[in-house]
Every structure is written in structure tokens, then in C-alpha cells.
Design an enzyme around this catalytic site. Structure first.
Site, PDB file in Angstrom:
ATOM      1  N   GLN A  82       0.830  -1.216   0.000  1.00  0.00           N
ATOM      2  CA  GLN A  82       0.000   0.000   0.000  1.00  0.00           C
ATOM      3  C   GLN A  82       0.867   1.271   0.000  1.00  0.00           C
ATOM      4  O   GLN A  82       0.495   2.283   0.596  1.00  0.00           O
ATOM      5  CB  GLN A  82      -0.957  -0.008   1.194  1.00  0.00           C
ATOM      6  CG  GLN A  82      -2.164  -0.912   0.983  1.00  0.00           C
ATOM      7  CD  GLN A  82      -3.019  -0.473  -0.224  1.00  0.00           C
ATOM      8  OE1 GLN A  82      -3.055   0.690  -0.597  1.00  0.00           O
ATOM      9  NE2 GLN A  82      -3.714  -1.430  -0.827  1.00  0.00           N
ATOM     10  N   SER A  83       1.998   1.217  -0.680  1.00  0.00           N
ATOM     11  CA  SER A  83       2.923   2.354  -0.700  1.00  0.00           C
ATOM     12  C   SER A  83       2.348   3.557  -1.458  1.00  0.00           C
ATOM     13  O   SER A  83       1.968   3.442  -2.626  1.00  0.00           O
ATOM     14  CB  SER A  83       4.226   1.900  -1.374  1.00  0.00           C
ATOM     15  OG  SER A  83       5.010   3.010  -1.745  1.00  0.00           O
TER      16      SER A  83
END
Ligand code: PLP
Length: 342
Positions: A82-83
Site C-alpha cells: 500500500q505504498s
């Protein structure tokens, strides 16, 4: 008036324009009143225009600038599933006509939602790894791209490199110009710190423009010592890029690691309370991994009298809001949903 030209960066540092700066500088009167502490400001890097915003755009303007100057055709970077950094890199590459390859490693693959969904929509090629196998996977992907004749430009975790952090030197000049226009100033700047890159850039920027206040990083991931060990050399290397042989001492770099809770990406009750308080008093949404945690730190420090009531504090909103939708279970566990309670 602050003359921004006086703070112009040295020529020969390539940049592509991806944001729309300055981002808004706003007051937080209702949030501040609900806490009864210092005067509060917010810097809205969350609404910079590239693919739902965030602080990485400032780094990417210089990273992509260098990539294009070197004749690269492919951007390779790395992060958690989920960067925000990976999502913004995918967008920056798309806008610059470059391919983007992501190696995502961390707990699980991550659901096809939020940032991961956006990576795909933005046309990035995604490879998955575990936290432990991430570097190995990265080397393997890079070898295979180069074997195909691609010219790869690699961006490290969080975009943390002296090339990118120059963006935050410029951001400090922008902030000083913002404040001059409002005939005001902040005694403190508070922001989430993860790789420490942004904080390193802000520190250099503070010296560059003669900012008289202090910069406090609320760590969202690392303990204080390893974060300091990351920030100091990055700050010195960033200054070097601007032709300044500056050194930074540990006592200048303020890092608070008391809000790590159960760890990175695991929202604590205080994080969610702080997010709800800002949203319900000011209509501003934060994220559960970075800005919510930094905000929880800010709220707790205010409640404990860390800042004097006559001081003013700027909260740097660094973005991350698209990740909200990957944390629905955590957000639900905060307390009963009013209309489900009876
Ligand atoms: C990356 C990120 C940060 C931290 O920036 P670093 O330069 O890695 O310290 C803070 N907030 C958000 C939303 C981010 O995506």
C-alpha cells in the site's frame, strides 16, 4: 515579502514539473480550539494534483528530472503493497512517458484496493515479494529489465535520496514565502517521518532559508536511533547537492518515536481518534499509516503541554489518504458505527 528568487536552486539540477506549487497553507481554528493549545496551521501537500496527492511528488520532480536527463526509459522502485510512494511514482512515470516497474513487499499481497488498485490503473508493472525477499527480487527484476535492453533508473524506498530531497529544500522556501504573505510564522513544524528523507530535506531547507523554528518528525515506522542514522547522512548529502558542505548534529534533528504502537501500518486507537477529530472539526481527511499517526502525536503533545500556548505549530499534511480504503477493518474496530449501534 520573501523573495523566492533569492532561494532559487542552483542551475543544473534537472526538474520536471509534476505538482502545482505552492500547496495551500491554512489555519485550523476549530481543531486548535478543541485542543486548547497553540495556534495551528496545516500545509496541504495532500492535495497536490498528481494522482491523489502526497509528499512524494516533491521528490519525484527531481528524481524524474534526473532519470530523463540520464536517458532512462524505465523507473524501478520498491515499497509496501500500500505504498503511497509507489503510487505517486507510477503516476509521475506515466506523465513523463516512462515505464514504471514496482517491487512490492511486505505482509501479504495486499488487497486489490486503494494504492495497489491505483498502481495497476496507472499502468505500472507490479512484482510481489515478501519483506525478506524484497532486495533479492529487486535485483532479479532489474537484471531481467536490463537484459531486455531497458535503461533503468532506480528510486530507493520512500524516494529517499539526496536527489529527491532537494524538493523539500525548495518546499521550505515555499513555506517561508507562504508565511511572509500571511505575515506570520510557525515556531514548530510537525510531520510524519518514515524513511526520514522529507525531514532531511526540510532540515537542509531550514538552514537554506534561515528558518528560525524547529522541525519535529513523528516516526511512524522506525525507532529514534535508526531514523536519526538515516536522516543525518541524507541531510548532508542533500546539502552537498546544493554546493553546501554542511554537517548536522544529532541534537538538531528532533524525532519522536513514542507513537509507534503495535508497529508500522497497524493503526492505534489514538491515531483513529486524532483522524476523526481533525475531520470532524475542519473537514480534512488524513490516513491511518502516516498522517493519522503524526496527528495522534501532535494531539498528545498538545494535551501534555509540550508546546507553549503562545507558540504556533504547522502540521505538514503529507498525503496518504488513498490508503484509507485498505484499512476498513481497523477503522471499523475503533468503536460502534452509530447507525448500527441499536
Ligand atoms: C512517504 C510518506 C511520508 C514520509 O516521508 P519520508 O520522506 O519517507 O519520511 C509521510 N506521509 C506520507 C503520507 C507518505 O506517503
Amino acid at each position: 515579502m520573501v523573495d523566492l528568487k533569492r532561494f532559487a536552486l542552483p542551475p543544473g539540477i534537472p526538474r520536471v514539473l509534476l505538482g502545482n506549487y505552492p500547496t495551500p497553507l491554512e489555519r485550523l481554528p476549530r481543531f486548535a480550539a478543541s485542543l486548547g493549545g497553540p495556534k495551528l496551521w496545516i500545509k496541504r501537500d495532500d492535495i497536490s494534483p498528481l494522482a491523489l496527492g502526497g509528499n512524494k511528488t516533491r521528490k519525484l520532480e527531481f528524481l524524474l528530472g534526473e532519470a530523463l536527463a540520464l536517458g532512462a526509459d524505465t523507473i524501478l522502485t520498491v515499497g509496501a503493497p500500500q505504498s503511497n510512494h509507489c503510487r505517486q511514482t507510477a503516476a509521475a512515470a506515466a506523465r513523463s512517458g516512462l515505464r514504471c516497474v514496482l517491487v512490492l513487499g511486505g505482509a501479504g499481497r495486499g488487497a486489490y484496493t486503494a494504492n495497489l488498485l491505483l498502481d495497476d490503473m496507472l499502468g505500472a508493472e507490479v512484482h510481489f515479494a515478501t519483506q525478506e525477499s524484497r532486495d533479492e527480487k529487486l535485483a532479479e527484476v532489474r537484471r531481467s529489465l536490463e537484459a531486455d535492453g531497458r535503461k533503468v533508473y532506480f528510486i530507493p524506498y520512500g524516494g529517499a535520496s539526496p536527489v529527491g530531497e532537494v524538493g523539500f529544500v525548495y518546499a521550505m522556501a515555499e513555506l517561508q514565502a507562504d508565511f511572509a504573505e500571511q505575515d506570520s510564522q510557525a515556531d514548530w513544524i510537525v510531520a510524519a517521518s518514515a524513511s526520514g528523507g522529507m525531514q532531511a530535506g526540510l532540515l537542509v531547507g531550514a538552514r537554506w532559508v534561515g528558518y528560525p523554528g524547529r522541525i519535529l518528525g513523528i516516526s511512524v515506522e522506525a525507532k529514534r536511533d535508526p531514523l536519526l542514522r538515516a536522516i543525518l547522512p541524507l541531510a548532508e548529502a542533500t546539502a552537498q547537492r546544493l554546493g553546501c558542505a554542511w554537517t548536522f548534529g544529532g541534537s538538531e534533528v528532533l524525532v519522536n518515536d513514542e507513537y509507534l504502537g503495535q508497529g508500522y501500518g497497524i493503526p492505534a486507537k489514538g491515531d483513529i481518534e486524532a483522524m476523526r477529530l481533525l475531520a470532524s472539526t475542519e473537514g480534512i481527511v488524513t490516513d491511518p499509516v502516516y498522517t493519522g499517526r503524526a496527528l495522534a502525536g501532535l494531539v498528545d503533545l498538545i494535551r501534555n503541554g509540550f508546546f507553549r500556548p503562545d507558540e504556533s505549530v504547522l502540521f505538514w499534511h503529507t498525503g496518504g489518504v488513498p490508503a484509507l480504503y485498505a484499512y476498513l477493518e481497523d477503522l471499523r474496530s475503533w468503536g460502534p458505527i452509530p447507525w448500527e449501534a441499536h
